[in-house]
Scaffold this active site. Structure first.
Site, PDB file in Angstrom:
ATOM      1  CG  ASN A   1      -1.863  -1.192   1.243  1.00  0.00           C
ATOM      2  OD1 ASN A   1      -2.089  -1.827   0.204  1.00  0.00           O
ATOM      3  ND2 ASN A   1      -2.375  -1.541   2.404  1.00  0.00           N
TER       4      ASN A   1
ATOM      5  CB  CYS B   1      14.051  18.894  -7.183  1.00  0.00           C
ATOM      6  SG  CYS B   1      14.964  17.848  -6.016  1.00  0.00           S
TER       7      CYS B   1
ATOM      8  CB  SER C   1      -6.029 -10.035  -5.099  1.00  0.00           C
ATOM      9  OG  SER C   1      -5.023  -9.281  -5.792  1.00  0.00           O
TER      10      SER C   1
ATOM     11  CG  HIS D   1       3.970  -1.893  -4.637  1.00  0.00           C
ATOM     12  ND1 HIS D   1       2.791  -2.596  -4.711  1.00  0.00           N
ATOM     13  CD2 HIS D   1       4.928  -2.751  -5.035  1.00  0.00           C
ATOM     14  CE1 HIS D   1       3.020  -3.829  -5.145  1.00  0.00           C
ATOM     15  NE2 HIS D   1       4.327  -3.957  -5.348  1.00  0.00           N
TER      16      HIS D   1
ATOM     17  CD  GLU E   1     -12.418 -12.081  -3.177  1.00  0.00           C
ATOM     18  OE1 GLU E   1     -13.626 -12.302  -3.306  1.00  0.00           O
ATOM     19  OE2 GLU E   1     -11.819 -11.227  -3.846  1.00  0.00           O
TER      20      GLU E   1
HETATM   21  N1  APR Z   1     -10.780  -7.190   4.689  1.00  0.00           N
HETATM   22  C1  APR Z   1      -9.888  -8.086   4.195  1.00  0.00           C
HETATM   23  N2  APR Z   1      -9.642  -8.251   2.874  1.00  0.00           N
HETATM   24  C2  APR Z   1     -10.331  -7.462   2.038  1.00  0.00           C
HETATM   25  C3  APR Z   1     -11.272  -6.508   2.467  1.00  0.00           C
HETATM   26  C4  APR Z   1     -11.483  -6.394   3.865  1.00  0.00           C
HETATM   27  N3  APR Z   1     -12.374  -5.517   4.369  1.00  0.00           N
HETATM   28  N4  APR Z   1     -11.798  -5.897   1.375  1.00  0.00           N
HETATM   29  C5  APR Z   1     -11.191  -6.440   0.300  1.00  0.00           C
HETATM   30  N5  APR Z   1     -10.317  -7.389   0.685  1.00  0.00           N
HETATM   31  C6  APR Z   1      -9.434  -8.207  -0.142  1.00  0.00           C
HETATM   32  C7  APR Z   1     -10.038  -8.597  -1.470  1.00  0.00           C
HETATM   33  O1  APR Z   1     -10.765  -9.823  -1.347  1.00  0.00           O
HETATM   34  C8  APR Z   1      -8.789  -8.759  -2.345  1.00  0.00           C
HETATM   35  O2  APR Z   1      -8.332 -10.098  -2.317  1.00  0.00           O
HETATM   36  O3  APR Z   1      -8.318  -7.421  -0.451  1.00  0.00           O
HETATM   37  C9  APR Z   1      -7.758  -7.856  -1.691  1.00  0.00           C
HETATM   38  C10 APR Z   1      -7.406  -6.634  -2.524  1.00  0.00           C
HETATM   39  O4  APR Z   1      -6.806  -7.083  -3.708  1.00  0.00           O
HETATM   40  P1  APR Z   1      -6.296  -6.003  -4.785  1.00  0.00           P
HETATM   41  O5  APR Z   1      -7.385  -5.010  -5.021  1.00  0.00           O
HETATM   42  O6  APR Z   1      -5.740  -6.785  -5.922  1.00  0.00           O
HETATM   43  O7  APR Z   1      -5.146  -5.196  -4.042  1.00  0.00           O
HETATM   44  P2  APR Z   1      -3.655  -5.671  -3.789  1.00  0.00           P
HETATM   45  O8  APR Z   1      -3.584  -7.157  -3.618  1.00  0.00           O
HETATM   46  O9  APR Z   1      -3.124  -4.824  -2.694  1.00  0.00           O
HETATM   47  O10 APR Z   1      -2.926  -5.266  -5.162  1.00  0.00           O
HETATM   48  C11 APR Z   1      -1.537  -5.469  -5.216  1.00  0.00           C
HETATM   49  O11 APR Z   1      -1.475  -4.336  -7.353  1.00  0.00           O
HETATM   50  O12 APR Z   1      -2.236  -2.647  -8.672  1.00  0.00           O
HETATM   51  C12 APR Z   1      -1.175  -3.054  -7.900  1.00  0.00           C
HETATM   52  O13 APR Z   1       0.364  -1.658  -6.849  1.00  0.00           O
HETATM   53  C13 APR Z   1      -0.955  -2.110  -6.769  1.00  0.00           C
HETATM   54  O14 APR Z   1      -0.165  -2.636  -4.561  1.00  0.00           O
HETATM   55  C14 APR Z   1      -1.134  -2.975  -5.529  1.00  0.00           C
HETATM   56  C15 APR Z   1      -0.921  -4.380  -6.051  1.00  0.00           C
END
Ligand code: APR
Length: 242
Positions: free
Chosen positions: A95, A139, A181, A112, A208
Site C-alpha cells: 500500500n 525539486c 489478492s 510499492h 476471500e
Molecule cells: N478485509 C480483508 N480483505 C479485504 C477486504 C477487507 N475488508 N476488502 C477487500 N479485501 C481483499 C479482497 O478480497 C482482495 O483479495 O483485499 C484484496 C485486494 O486485492 P487487490 O485489489 O488486488 O489489491 P492488492 O492485492 O493490494 O494489489 C496489489 O497491485 O495494482 C497493484 O500496486 C498495486 O499494490 C497494488 C498491487
C-alpha cells in the site's frame, strides 16, 4: 509446539485499508475498474501523458488526507503485535497510503512506494509531499523544475527493499498476509519462498481466498478489522502455531 518467539513478516495489501474508506484495485468498483493501469501506473503512461498521471495521484493524495480516512482496527492490531511481540515484526506493505504509520506501526517497508512522497528524476531525491504535484514543481534538493514524479513503483519497475524482504522471509517464524489478492509479483510469490524455506508458519487473512491461498497453512476469510485483532490476540496469548 507453539512458539512465542521468532521474527514475523507481515505482507499487507489494499484490503487492509478498505474498511478505512480507501478503494482496493480488483474488487468490484476497484481502482482498476475505473481507470486503466496502463495509463496511470506505468512509466510509459507517464511519458505519454504526465498531466493525467499527476492528476490521478493528486486525487488519491487529496483523498488520503481527508479527515474521514483514518487507520482501522486491523492497522492498530498490527502495531500492537509489533510492540508486544518479543522478536522483530517487519511490516511489508504494497500500500502507498500512510495508515500503517498512523495506526502505530514503525518497522514498515513500502515496497510499492508512498503516495505522500515524490521523487526527483534529476537527482533521485525523495521528499514528503502533501499537496498537488505539478508539471513545473521544483525539486527541494537540486532545484530542478519539472522533473518530479510520485514516489510510487509502477508496473515494470523494481519494487523497493527487495533484498531486505528476501532476508526477512528467509529468517521468519511466521509469514502473515493480510488484504491482498495475491495477483501481483513479486509480493504474490513471497508465500512460496517462505514455504520453500520450510520453517515458518504461514497464514492468510483476507475477505476471500487469494490466488495463493492454498499455499498457506492457515487461510481465514473475513474482514480485516475482525480477523487481524483476533489473530494478534491468539499470537500474543498462545504463540505461533507449531
Ligand atoms: N478485509 C480483508 N480483505 C479485504 C477486504 C477487507 N475488508 N476488502 C477487500 N479485501 C481483499 C479482497 O478480497 C482482495 O483479495 O483485499 C484484496 C485486494 O486485492 P487487490 O485489489 O488486488 O489489491 P492488492 O492485492 O493490494 O494489489 C496489489 O497491485 O495494482 C497493484 O500496486 C498495486 O499494490 C497494488 C498491487
Amino acid at each position: 509446539m507453539p512458539t512465542r518467539s521468532g521474527p514475523i513478516v507481515i505482507l499487507t495489501g489494499a484490503g487492509i485499508s478498505k474498511e478505512s474508506g480507501l478503494d482496493t484495485f480488483r474488487c468490484a468498483g476497484g481502482i482498476w475498474t475505473q481507470v486503466s493501469l496502463e495509463d496511470v501506473a506505468t512509466p510509459e503512461g507517464f511519458a505519454r501523458d504526465p498531466v493525467r498521471v499527476q492528476a490521478f495521484y493528486n486525487d488519491r493524495r487529496r483523498g488520503l488526507l481527508t479527515d474521514n480516512i483514518r487507520p482501522n482496527a486491523a492497522h492498530e492490531a498490527l502495531a500492537r503485535l509489533e510492540r508486544d511481540w518479543d522478536d522483530e515484526v517487519l511490516l511489508v506493505t504494497q500500500n502507498i497510503d500512510n495508515l500503517h504509520e498512523r495506526g502505530g506501526s514503525t518497522n514498515i517497508l513500502h515496497m510499492h512506494g508512498e503516495l505522500l512522497k515524490v521523487r526527483c528524476e534529476h537527482c533521485g531525491g525523495v521528499h514528503e509531499w502533501h499537496t498537488d504535484l505539478g508539471a513545473d514543481d521544483i525539486c527541494p534538493a537540486c532545484g530542478t523544475a519539472g522533473l518530479m514524479r510520485p514516489h510510487v513503483v509502477w508496473f515494470g519497475e523494481i519494487p523497493l527493499g527487495m533484498e531486505r524482504i528476501a532476508d526477512a522471509l528467509d529468517r521468519c517464524a511466521l509469514f502473515m498476509s493480510v488484504g491482498t489478492s495475491g495477483t501481483v509479483y513479486p509480493a504474490a510469490g513471497f508465500v512460496a519462498e517462505v514455504v520453500r524455506f520450510g520453517r515458518a508458519h504461514t497464514v492468510e487473512l483476507n475477505m476471500e481466498a487469494s490466488h495463493g491461498a492454498t499455499l498457506f497453512r492457515e487461510a481465514i476469510q473475513g474482514p480485516a478489522t475482525a480477523l487481524v485483532p483476533a489473530y494478534v490476540d491468539r499470537l500474543l496469548n498462545e504463540g505461533i502455531p507449531g
